[in-house]
Design a protein around this motif. Structure first.
Motif, PDB file in Angstrom:
ATOM      1  N   GLY A 373       0.824  -1.206   0.000  1.00 54.33           N
ATOM      2  CA  GLY A 373       0.000   0.000   0.000  1.00 54.33           C
ATOM      3  C   GLY A 373       0.855   1.251   0.000  1.00 54.33           C
ATOM      4  N   ALA A 374       2.018   1.174  -0.626  1.00 54.27           N
ATOM      5  CA  ALA A 374       2.985   2.270  -0.598  1.00 54.27           C
ATOM      6  C   ALA A 374       2.566   3.411  -1.523  1.00 54.27           C
ATOM      7  N   TYR A 375       3.274   4.518  -1.403  1.00 60.57           N
ATOM      8  CA  TYR A 375       3.232   5.571  -2.412  1.00 60.57           C
ATOM      9  C   TYR A 375       4.321   5.222  -3.425  1.00 60.57           C
ATOM     10  N   THR A 376       3.932   4.769  -4.602  1.00 63.55           N
ATOM     11  CA  THR A 376       4.909   4.346  -5.608  1.00 63.55           C
ATOM     12  C   THR A 376       5.075   5.463  -6.626  1.00 63.55           C
ATOM     13  N   MET A 377       6.331   5.930  -6.758  1.00 66.50           N
ATOM     14  CA  MET A 377       6.572   7.184  -7.477  1.00 66.50           C
ATOM     15  C   MET A 377       7.224   6.996  -8.840  1.00 66.50           C
ATOM     16  N   ASP A 378       7.225   5.760  -9.353  1.00 66.93           N
ATOM     17  CA  ASP A 378       7.742   5.572 -10.706  1.00 66.93           C
ATOM     18  C   ASP A 378       6.602   5.291 -11.671  1.00 66.93           C
ATOM     19  N   ALA A 379       5.485   5.921 -11.415  1.00 63.84           N
ATOM     20  CA  ALA A 379       4.330   5.977 -12.318  1.00 63.84           C
ATOM     21  C   ALA A 379       3.036   6.062 -11.537  1.00 63.84           C
ATOM     22  N   ASN A 380       2.903   5.344 -10.423  1.00 65.29           N
ATOM     23  CA  ASN A 380       1.585   5.208  -9.808  1.00 65.29           C
ATOM     24  C   ASN A 380       1.075   6.504  -9.196  1.00 65.29           C
ATOM     25  N   VAL A 381       1.837   7.086  -8.274  1.00 67.11           N
ATOM     26  CA  VAL A 381       1.430   8.382  -7.731  1.00 67.11           C
ATOM     27  C   VAL A 381       1.274   9.392  -8.863  1.00 67.11           C
ATOM     28  N   ASN A 382       2.190   9.336  -9.806  1.00 68.57           N
ATOM     29  CA  ASN A 382       2.243  10.320 -10.876  1.00 68.57           C
ATOM     30  C   ASN A 382       0.987  10.304 -11.742  1.00 68.57           C
ATOM     31  N   ILE A 383       0.534   9.096 -12.111  1.00 62.62           N
ATOM     32  CA  ILE A 383      -0.667   9.052 -12.956  1.00 62.62           C
ATOM     33  C   ILE A 383      -1.921   9.306 -12.125  1.00 62.62           C
ATOM     34  N   GLN A 384      -1.874   9.003 -10.826  1.00 65.34           N
ATOM     35  CA  GLN A 384      -3.042   9.243  -9.991  1.00 65.34           C
ATOM     36  C   GLN A 384      -3.316  10.739  -9.802  1.00 65.34           C
ATOM     37  N   VAL A 385      -2.278  11.553  -9.821  1.00 68.30           N
ATOM     38  CA  VAL A 385      -2.465  13.000  -9.635  1.00 68.30           C
ATOM     39  C   VAL A 385      -2.472  13.746 -10.963  1.00 68.30           C
ATOM     40  N   ALA A 386      -2.509  13.009 -12.080  1.00 63.36           N
ATOM     41  CA  ALA A 386      -2.416  13.651 -13.389  1.00 63.36           C
ATOM     42  C   ALA A 386      -3.570  14.606 -13.653  1.00 63.36           C
ATOM     43  N   GLY A 387      -4.751  14.313 -13.103  1.00 62.67           N
ATOM     44  CA  GLY A 387      -5.892  15.178 -13.330  1.00 62.67           C
ATOM     45  C   GLY A 387      -6.214  16.094 -12.179  1.00 62.67           C
ATOM     46  N   MET A 388      -5.348  16.174 -11.232  1.00 58.06           N
ATOM     47  CA  MET A 388      -5.581  16.914  -9.990  1.00 58.06           C
ATOM     48  C   MET A 388      -5.640  18.424 -10.226  1.00 58.06           C
TER      49      MET A 388
END
Length: 839
Positions: A373-388
């Motif tokens: 349940g980590a904050y994964t920063m090699d795509a996952n966090v990045n695409i999740q905030v893409a529309g923020m």
């Protein structure tokens, strides 16, 4: 016509099965997963800070810095046997659920059932009926008071409530003690359940395992519920809070630990909250406690909305029915797209404002969630905030800022430990939310040499500044230990001076320091190592080495440590662009020197290279072969999140070809990970490839990725069984990019509109030029090349905006008068202008 969109579910009255199908609510910090079963409800409470310690070390291995020379020499000598001395990865701490509450009523034969999630208010509303009449249950998580609130009301026939509230044993929560690596930490945790005040206050208090070196060795967590009964069980309201606890003493003494003072403290806090919302009779009133939350939530959710078509006939379909119908359809169903977009915004709001989304957003109904349940920063966090930012979710953007700022000390230390750098940033692949040191790497996944991460993590901060301009960011308890309130004006951070400028400069420092003349490319593109070389000659370029292109490996090569990854080249160039733009628009005393260093570096970076198909190569290195049998497309950074391909036809076509090669060569091999498809969709939208992005949406929407709640799995075929918010959050960014492209001084309307979306309207999108597209409405012909496109645009600064709409071949008309196609429109500050393209 704009409307609220509800998530609707059906049940036979039994428990609804897997927790992943449950509705989710949250305020960014506190959350709940609700099963929504009428008679045996299960509520799993959440707190974004809940992580359980491991026995593994909490520091970067001291030997990593000494291995830098070895790694560089391995690349220059094409030695793919170098394997970090067989290092085995150690991991961050694991996210975990709070307590699970069971809400039990006498089971009868169910006559009717309807459960909706009202995205505009942030409520789950359950109505069901049986022989005793109709019952109502409502639930929300307050953005104002940081508690979960549940209301239960007597039946329509006057039957009083008879409900049992129980705190379940942690051992009954799914996946307790289950992990492929052996005994899991929760098995070593101690806890007490409690029930006081005649059962009106229940909960659980737990002590984490005591592991040497853990900052949480005397910590634990609490979930506490206060039950308020109204008018002799005509109505019940339950307030619940989950909180991390410190100073619990030694774990070995917890069996006899007197926790009554802690329970009283938090019980009193719940009573204080309740006291603020009592009616004249002295009873807690649901509508009163809902009101301040609703005002905050509605403002966020209603800031943007999507309408496709004008057919409301499928509005009342349940989620299950709609999902099934979409699987049978060859075309995207408008109601499905709109409901997913609404649920994506709801989820983005619900897991934002305090931090960034974890891999699972804010929610887990199990122990040991996938990838911790980590904050994964090699795509996952990045695409999740893409529309923020473009989606006008301001609070989530502020939460992302807090998420980044909290990690900065570890990022600085990582750059120092791994590369020996000063005042530079290097991020790990994962953070657990408490620490972000460089520990998660091994011989296969050499994340200690992933260089592009800091640049990528800066993009949403920079984009926030593009959308909103300079802002004051409140210093909260999450970052006050790093930024003492008393040292800043009114306890506020200045976005430009305290956040963006220093962090962008530290990111630039990374690129300036990783480049050394000893490792360089000659004028023919061949790599060289020359010990003691102090400068580059004309036509020589730096070699960016070592490099790691997540999470791929060159074909016929046995090591992931490489050089000149296209992602690194693009990220360095993107960093330089961000730094220069900020320094030029808001110069400081040393901006000139910073800009000069940017200009020198960009001319000395490696060049992009292209393969025989014309596709962008993943490594600009003559000895590495392309490997397209992989889900990641890290090398397309220059298209998204960067903008380099926008005005460069060769780069744009090279990126399109790279996607085509990936899709063809990776088919059926490694192509079910949702983040891979969302990443491709974001790139395709930025490349204005309408057909490609629509095909990706069709693939995702017709797959098994959606749960009944419209939350999503990690894989299109649920192969790994991992609850993951990549898709539901990422789709918001994809749709935003399909409908509006923006960058400084430029807007393009409907750049990647799905060919099947002939009419629609999106409201409230922010443009990356301090402007808001309050409305973007289109009505196109069957061939999609003629029709009318109208936008209402307000600019928050005085500026000129170039506005394009290539999908309609027509000159632009504006409310100020007619402007030739491709020309700019001059806006005054806060001026609102209507623009139209019609053909």
């Amino acid at each position: 016509m704009s409307r609220n969109i509800y998530s609707i579910r059906k049940t036979d009255g039994k428990a609804l099965g897997k927790w992943q199908d449950g509705m989710v609510l949250g305020n960014g910090r506190t959350g709940v997963v609700c099963d929504c079963a009428p008679y045996n409800e299960s509520l799993v409470f959440q707190n974004m800070d809940f992580i359980i310690p491991r026995q593994q070390p909490r520091f970067t291995p001291p030997e990593v810095g000494g291995q830098l020379y070895e790694a560089r020499q391995a690349v220059i000598n094409l030695d793919d046997s170098w394997n970090v001395h067989d290092r085995q990865r150690t991991e961050m701490y694991c996210y975990h659920p709070g307590a699970r509450m069971l809400v039990l009523q006498k089971e009868e034969e169910l006559e009717d059932y309807r459960c909706i999630q009202d995205n505009s208010t942030g409520e789950v509303i359950l109505n069901f009926s049986d022989c005793n009449g109709g019952w109502t249950r409502k639930l929300f998580v307050s953005r104002k008071d940081d508690v979960a609130v549940m209301q239960l009301k007597q039946s329509s026939r006057g039957m009083k409530l008879s409900v049992d509230f129980k705190i379940d044993d942690i051992e009954n929560i799914p996946k307790y003690g289950k992990n492929k690596r052996g005994i899991t930490p929760e098995c070593n945790m101690k806890y007490h359940k409690f029930s006081i005040d005649n059962g009106s206050c229940i909960g659980m208090i737990a002590h984490y395992p005591d592991y040497e070196g853990s900052e949480l060795r005397e910590c634990g967590y609490l979930t506490i519920s206060r039950i308020y009964v109204k008018n002799d069980f005509e109505e019940i309201i339950v307030l619940t809070k989950s909180e991390r606890l410190t100073n619990l003493g030694k774990a070995e003494a917890f069996d006899t630990f007197d926790y009554s003072g802690i329970v009283k403290e938090y019980s009193d806090k719940l009573d204080e909250i309740a006291a603020n919302y009592k009616e004249e009779s002295g009873n807690l009133d649901y509508d009163r406690i809902l009101k301040p939350h609703r005002e905050l939530h509605e403002k966020l959710f209603n800031a943007a909305s999507l309408q496709l078509g004008d057919d409301d006939s499928q509005k009342e379909l349940s989620n299950e029915e709609l999902i099934a119908k979409q699987k049978e359809s060859k075309e995207l169903i408008n109601e499905m797209v709109m409901r997913v977009y609404a649920q994506g915004r709801e989820a983005m709001i619900s897991c934002g404002g305090y931090s960034a989304p974890r891999l699972c957003g804010l929610w887990t109904g199990e122990w040991n969630p996938g990838w911790n349940g980590a904050y994964t920063m090699d795509a996952n966090v990045n695409i999740q905030v893409a529309g923020m930012n473009t989606g006008h979710v301001y609070d989530s953007a502020v939460g992302y800022i807090y998420f980044v700022l909290k990690q900065i000390p570890d990022w600085i230390k990582n750059a120092s430990d791994v590369y020996g750098m000063e005042d530079a940033l290097q991020i790990p692949v994962n953070t657990d939310g408490s620490r972000a040191m460089m520990v998660e790497y091994d011989k296969r996944y050499l994340f200690q040499y992933w260089n592009a991460g800091a640049s990528w993590m800066m993009v949403p901060l920079y984009e926030f500044w593009q959308c909103y301009g300079n802002r004051k960011i409140p210093i909260t308890s999450k970052i006050s230990h790093l930024y003492p309130r008393e040292k800043y004006d009114n306890g506020m951070l200045d976005l430009e001076e305290d956040i963006l400028r220093p962090l962008l400069r530290k990111t630039l420092n990374f690129w300036l320091q990783i480049c050394t003349p000893e490792y360089y490319m000659d004028s023919d593109g061949k790599p060289h190592y020359e010990k003691g070389k102090t400068g580059l000659k004309d036509n020589e370029k730096y070699m960016i080495v070592p490099a790691y292109s997540p999470e791929n490996i060159p074909k016929d090569y046995n090591s992931t440590v490489t050089a000149n990854a296209a992602m690194d080249i693009a990220a360095a160039r993107d960093c330089i662009s961000m730094v220069k733009n900020l320094e030029e628009k808001n110069p400081s005393h040393d901006s000139k020197a910073i800009i000069e260093s940017c200009d020198r570096l960009i001319n000395q970076l490696p060049e992009y290279e292209f393969d025989s198909t014309g596709a962008l190569r993943e490594w600009s290195y003559p000895y590495f072969k392309e490997n397209n049998e992989h889900r990641h497309i890290s090398h397309l950074y220059l298209a998204w999140p960067a903008y380099e391909a926008q005005n460069n036809i060769k780069l744009r076509e090279a990126c399109k070809q790279a996607i085509e090669n990936r899709n063809r060569e990776n088919k059926g091999i490694d192509d079910t990970a949702s983040h891979g498809w969302i990443h491709k969709a974001l790139v395709a939208a930025r490349l204005k490839d309408r057909e490609c992005v629509e095909d990706i949406l069709k693939l995702l929407f017709s797959s098994d990725i959606f749960f009944k709640s419209f939350m999503t799995d990690h894989n299109t075929d649920r192969a790994k069984g991992v609850y993951c918010t990549d898709t539901i959050l990422g789709l918001v960014g994809v749709i935003n990019e399909m409908l509006l492209y923006s960058n400084d001084g430029e807007l393009e309307l409907l750049p990647a509109l799905a060919p099947s979306w002939k009419c629609g309207e999106i409201k409230g999108l922010m443009a990356r030029s301090r402007a808001c597209v309050e409305s973007l409405k289109w009505q196109l012909s069957d061939n999609g090349r003629s029709g009318t496109v109208t936008a209402v645009i307000v600019s928050y600064v005085e500026q000129e905006l170039k506005i394009h709409c290539p999908i309609v071949e027509a000159d632009l008309k504006a409310s100020k008068g007619i402007v030739k196609k491709g020309n700019s429109i001059s806006f005054e500050k806060d001026e609102r202008i209507i623009v139209t393209f019609e053909a």
